[in-house]
Design a protein around this motif. Structure first.
Motif, PDB file in Angstrom:
ATOM      1  N   LYS A   1      -0.750  22.199  -4.295  1.00  0.00           N
ATOM      2  CA  LYS A   1       0.309  21.333  -4.814  1.00  0.00           C
ATOM      3  C   LYS A   1       0.588  20.177  -3.868  1.00  0.00           C
ATOM      4  N   ASP A   2       0.682  20.465  -2.577  1.00  0.00           N
ATOM      5  CA  ASP A   2       0.945  19.397  -1.606  1.00  0.00           C
ATOM      6  C   ASP A   2      -0.169  18.362  -1.620  1.00  0.00           C
ATOM      7  N   VAL A   3      -1.411  18.830  -1.646  1.00  0.00           N
ATOM      8  CA  VAL A   3      -2.549  17.905  -1.645  1.00  0.00           C
ATOM      9  C   VAL A   3      -2.551  17.076  -2.930  1.00  0.00           C
ATOM     10  N   ARG A   4      -2.274  17.709  -4.061  1.00  0.00           N
ATOM     11  CA  ARG A   4      -2.212  16.976  -5.336  1.00  0.00           C
ATOM     12  C   ARG A   4      -1.131  15.899  -5.272  1.00  0.00           C
ATOM     13  N   ASP A   5       0.029  16.234  -4.723  1.00  0.00           N
ATOM     14  CA  ASP A   5       1.114  15.257  -4.608  1.00  0.00           C
ATOM     15  C   ASP A   5       0.721  14.093  -3.699  1.00  0.00           C
ATOM     16  N   ILE A   6       0.119  14.406  -2.553  1.00  0.00           N
ATOM     17  CA  ILE A   6      -0.319  13.357  -1.615  1.00  0.00           C
ATOM     18  C   ILE A   6      -1.379  12.480  -2.260  1.00  0.00           C
ATOM     19  N   TYR A   7      -2.327  13.095  -2.962  1.00  0.00           N
ATOM     20  CA  TYR A   7      -3.392  12.351  -3.632  1.00  0.00           C
ATOM     21  C   TYR A   7      -2.822  11.435  -4.721  1.00  0.00           C
ATOM     22  N   THR A   8      -1.848  11.938  -5.482  1.00  0.00           N
ATOM     23  CA  THR A   8      -1.220  11.131  -6.528  1.00  0.00           C
ATOM     24  C   THR A   8      -0.523   9.923  -5.932  1.00  0.00           C
ATOM     25  N   ILE A   9       0.186  10.106  -4.828  1.00  0.00           N
ATOM     26  CA  ILE A   9       0.854   8.990  -4.152  1.00  0.00           C
ATOM     27  C   ILE A   9      -0.173   7.969  -3.670  1.00  0.00           C
ATOM     28  N   ALA A  10      -1.274   8.441  -3.103  1.00  0.00           N
ATOM     29  CA  ALA A  10      -2.330   7.537  -2.626  1.00  0.00           C
ATOM     30  C   ALA A  10      -2.930   6.745  -3.781  1.00  0.00           C
ATOM     31  N   MET A  11      -3.187   7.402  -4.910  1.00  0.00           N
ATOM     32  CA  MET A  11      -3.752   6.709  -6.077  1.00  0.00           C
ATOM     33  C   MET A  11      -2.764   5.688  -6.630  1.00  0.00           C
ATOM     34  N   LEU A  12      -1.478   6.006  -6.612  1.00  0.00           N
ATOM     35  CA  LEU A  12      -0.453   5.067  -7.062  1.00  0.00           C
ATOM     36  C   LEU A  12      -0.425   3.836  -6.161  1.00  0.00           C
ATOM     37  N   GLN A  13      -0.551   4.024  -4.854  1.00  0.00           N
ATOM     38  CA  GLN A  13      -0.578   2.890  -3.920  1.00  0.00           C
ATOM     39  C   GLN A  13      -1.800   2.013  -4.167  1.00  0.00           C
ATOM     40  N   ILE A  14      -2.945   2.638  -4.434  1.00  0.00           N
ATOM     41  CA  ILE A  14      -4.146   1.854  -4.760  1.00  0.00           C
ATOM     42  C   ILE A  14      -3.910   1.073  -6.040  1.00  0.00           C
ATOM     43  N   TYR A  15      -3.324   1.712  -7.046  1.00  0.00           N
ATOM     44  CA  TYR A  15      -3.027   1.023  -8.306  1.00  0.00           C
ATOM     45  C   TYR A  15      -2.100  -0.168  -8.072  1.00  0.00           C
ATOM     46  N   LYS A  16      -1.025   0.043  -7.309  1.00  0.00           N
ATOM     47  CA  LYS A  16      -0.062  -1.034  -7.066  1.00  0.00           C
ATOM     48  C   LYS A  16      -0.685  -2.206  -6.310  1.00  0.00           C
ATOM     49  N   ASN A  17      -1.659  -1.929  -5.448  1.00  0.00           N
ATOM     50  CA  ASN A  17      -2.288  -2.971  -4.633  1.00  0.00           C
ATOM     51  C   ASN A  17      -3.672  -3.361  -5.148  1.00  0.00           C
ATOM     52  N   ARG A  18      -3.985  -3.004  -6.383  1.00  0.00           N
ATOM     53  CA  ARG A  18      -5.341  -3.182  -6.900  1.00  0.00           C
ATOM     54  C   ARG A  18      -5.815  -4.624  -6.892  1.00  0.00           C
ATOM     55  N   LYS A  19      -4.934  -5.565  -7.198  1.00  0.00           N
ATOM     56  CA  LYS A  19      -5.361  -6.972  -7.235  1.00  0.00           C
ATOM     57  C   LYS A  19      -5.769  -7.446  -5.841  1.00  0.00           C
ATOM     58  N   GLU A  20      -4.974  -7.119  -4.838  1.00  0.00           N
ATOM     59  CA  GLU A  20      -5.308  -7.504  -3.464  1.00  0.00           C
ATOM     60  C   GLU A  20      -6.569  -6.780  -2.992  1.00  0.00           C
TER      61      GLU A  20
END
Length: 70
Positions: free
Chosen positions: A18-37
């Motif tokens: 669960k912890d790893v899934r949560d950390i991975y989801t946060i990381a993917m969200l950050q990539i999504y938010k910064n995708r244009k850059e």
């Protein structure tokens, strides 16, 4: 906690899933938010101009859903 990375994945202890899934989801969200850059920097690094990016890769990703990671 321990992680064994390999090629395009990793192995974890089931108690940490669960912890790893949560950390991975946060990381993917950050990539999504910064995708244009991220894409701009990547394209620049391989010599693709901004005009090319606008013509062929503008708004490729429309939305992010953390449910796709579960």
């Amino acid at each position: 906690q321990w992680v064994i990375p390999y090629h395009d994945g990793f192995t974890i202890h089931p108690n940490n899933a669960k912890d790893v899934r949560d950390i991975y989801t946060i990381a993917m969200l950050q990539i999504y938010k910064n995708r244009k850059e991220i894409l701009k920097d990547y394209f620049t690094s391989i010599g693709i101009t901004e005009e090319y990016e606008e013509q062929h890769h503008n708004e490729v990703i429309k939305e992010f859903s953390p449910y796709c990671l579960k």
